[in-house]
Write an enzyme that holds these catalytic residues in place. Structure first.
Site, PDB file in Angstrom:
ATOM      1  N   ASP A  28      -8.457  -4.767  -6.280  1.00 42.83           N
ATOM      2  CA  ASP A  28      -8.034  -3.855  -5.217  1.00 42.83           C
ATOM      3  C   ASP A  28      -8.550  -2.460  -5.547  1.00 42.83           C
ATOM      4  OD1 ASP A  28      -6.766  -2.285  -3.347  1.00 42.83           O
ATOM      5  OD2 ASP A  28      -4.746  -3.017  -3.783  1.00 42.83           O
ATOM      6  N   SER A  87       0.834  -1.197   0.000  1.00 34.06           N
ATOM      7  CA  SER A  87       0.000   0.000   0.000  1.00 34.06           C
ATOM      8  C   SER A  87       0.879   1.262   0.000  1.00 34.06           C
ATOM      9  CB  SER A  87      -0.960  -0.033   1.200  1.00 34.06           C
ATOM     10  OG  SER A  87      -1.954   0.943   1.077  1.00 34.06           O
TER      11      SER A  87
END
Length: 560
Positions: A492, A212
């Site tokens: 995602d 991330s």
């Protein structure tokens, strides 16, 4: 079949009445902005639990964070250690602080010369990353290479705090440049307790991993410090900073069950319309138990909290959340057992109920209201807070506390100064593009927290909008280098901000420059693992095998 007007209208009134009574004592009154409010609600629940340990504990709700709880697997063998870092790498007179880290030496082969696998802690306490050191990607790579595994906590997070409070001035050293310099200094100078060898970079190969935000940092480290970072793995790496992040919700809209998406789209469109009718406005808010919220944008931002549960999905059910799926099931729950009606498409006349105003709504809006009351409003009231205290974002004074227990200020500060990612509903540019976000989620609404929480200091002022160029200048979508791998999840919601974005040029997947997409994967799906890898799903076994394979290939090219 005729619309169930009478029965549903009765139900509508009943719901409104019950919750008007239960909330009668409440006074009026997130980071996008409800995330701040949810943080505060979490803190209140934990405080109540700590104050009454003999009482049945509150069940803390899953707020949709993808990060693991520190209570999962602490890994008793991993003791915390500290490395001295300058507060300001450009002005050493500012003092130093201890940067916390943990080491896994269970697989290390003395005399082998590494490698060192370091995982960037990112925007949370490093304790939350210990599971990856124990059974996740760090342990997997350390075992495959005979190397040392490390979790390095990010400055300001966890216990790596260089300041006495989180005021605007004291947060001025929380930026990409200083954090990258921390990692570089650590790699070049750390001495590992119990290892009588020099394992610093560039003497031995260091493989940098992050997921991330930390994934973007991993890629940035390979670009900024190529002499120290031999290889890097960037998982779900948000290398593209942006102001408006409307695509986040569009990924969810496209990937979720179409029936659920239809319910959400319809509910948002319906509520946007009904809120504009003055005499219906308080009536609609009351249906959701949110009649004490004066501002319509606050109301709609609460309505959209469940969308964040998508990011909490994980292939391992013991750590992933099923709350998004539960939310979807709740939206189409048959009323009075009328399963035949629930099976009809959203908007079908037999699913509609008529409001006293003459407006017609799909019964799933009632289900949506019940979910919000039970999942969020009830939680708020059980914590001894009012709806206003929980979800109002217009009380400026509520965001001014700067003590170091207010760790919500950290990532918010980074978003406000360099990263952006504001979730807005005015985009996409095409007004006809289907969306699951209210038109009330404007840029002004999303960014006001920046000015509320961070008034100008003596030495630093938060800019009107974040300087996203500071991130994008490092490569943006096109960031690339030899021995820099990108691993992303197919569904995602952060994929639009990664090199796998539809806005980025496609790439070949090679050993030297791996570029991999996990089918059905959500957020950094490769980061966690099981002690017995054969118990992992096939797609996770495959990505772990491929990561080990290309890292071993990289290491063959290392020259001290």
């Amino acid at each position: 079949m005729k619309p169930l007007t009478t029965s549903f209208a009765w139900l509508f009134v009943s719901f409104s009445s019950v919750f008007a009574v239960s909330n009668a004592t409440n006074s009026n009154l997130r980071f996008g902005p409800q995330s701040v409010n949810l943080w505060r609600l979490d803190a209140q629940e934990k405080a109540l639990l700590a104050a009454h340990p003999t009482v049945s504990p509150l069940v803390l709700q899953d707020t949709g964070n993808a990060d693991f709880s520190a209570s999962l697997q602490k890994g008793a063998e991993f003791s915390e250690q500290y490395f001295a870092q300058p507060i300001d790498h450009h002005n050493r007179t500012a003092g130093t602080f201890g940067q916390r880290y943990w080491v896994n030496t269970r697989h290390y082969i003395p005399g082998s010369g590494g490698p060192v696998i370091v995982l960037d802690g990112g925007e949370t306490s490093g304790e939350d990353r210990i599971p990856f050191l124990d059974t996740g990607i760090v342990d997997i790579l350390a075992k495959a290479t005979g190397g040392v595994g490390v979790v390095l906590e990010h400055r300001y997070y966890g216990k790596s705090i260089p300041v006495s409070d989180f005021s605007t001035d004291n947060l001025r050293w929380l930026n990409n440049d200083q954090a990258a310099a921390d990692s570089a200094n650590f790699m070049a100078n750390v001495e590992f307790y119990g290892i009588d060898e020099d394992l610093t970079a560039p003497n031995v190969p260091w493989i940098y991993y992050g997921g991330s935000y930390a994934g973007a940092r991993s890629a940035h480290m390979r670009i900024l410090y190529p002499e120290l970072v031999f290889g890097a793995i960037a998982s779900s790496a948000v290398t593209h900073a942006t102001l408006s992040n409307w695509e986040y919700y569009d990924i969810i809209r496209q990937a979720a069950d179409p029936n659920c998406t239809a319910h959400i789209e319809n509910a948002v469109k319906t509520l946007d319309v009904l809120l504009e009718v003055p005499y219906l406005n308080p009536y609609v808010k009351g249906l959701f138990g949110l009649q004490d919220l004066k501002h319509d944008d606050d109301f709609m931002s609460v309505i959209e909290i469940p969308l964040g549960y998508w990011q909490a999905k994980n292939w391992d059910p013991s750590i992933g959340s099923q709350k998004f799926d539960e939310f979807c099931e709740a939206l189409n729950k048959p009323i009075f057992g009328a399963t035949d009606i629930a099976a009809l498409p959203v908007g079908h006349e037999d699913r509609l109920l008529r409001l006293p105003s003459g407006h017609w709504i799909d019964f799933s809006v009632l289900n949506y209201a019940q979910y919000i009351r039970e999942d969020l409003v009830k939680r708020c009231l059980n914590a001894g807070m009012t709806v206003g205290e929980c979800f109002n974002t217009y009380n400026d004074t509520a965001f001014l506390e700067t003590s170091i227990d207010q760790n919500w200020r950290l990532w918010t500060f980074q978003v406000c100064t360099e990263w952006g990612y504001f979730f807005v509903g005015m985009a996409p540019p095409d007004p006809e593009h289907p969306k699951i976000v209210s038109k009330l989620m404007t840029m002004d609404y999303a960014t006001k927290i920046c000015q509320q929480a961070f008034p100008p200091g003596k030495y630093f002022t938060v800019p009107p909008l974040p300087n996203i160029t500071a991130v994008n200048v490092l490569g943006d979508f096109a960031i690339s280098a030899d021995r820099l791998a990108f691993i992303d999840g197919d569904v995602d919601p952060w994929k639009p901000c990664t090199p796998h974005s539809k806005y980025a040029d496609d790439r070949k997947d090679t050993i030297l420059r791996p570029f991999k997409l996990i089918p059905g994967g959500v957020h950094h799906y490769d980061e966690n693992g099981l002690r017995n890898v054969t118990d992992e799903p096939p797609e996770i076994q495959r990505i772990h095998y491929e990561i080990v394979n290309f890292v071993l290939e990289w290491l063959e090219d290392f020259e001290a």
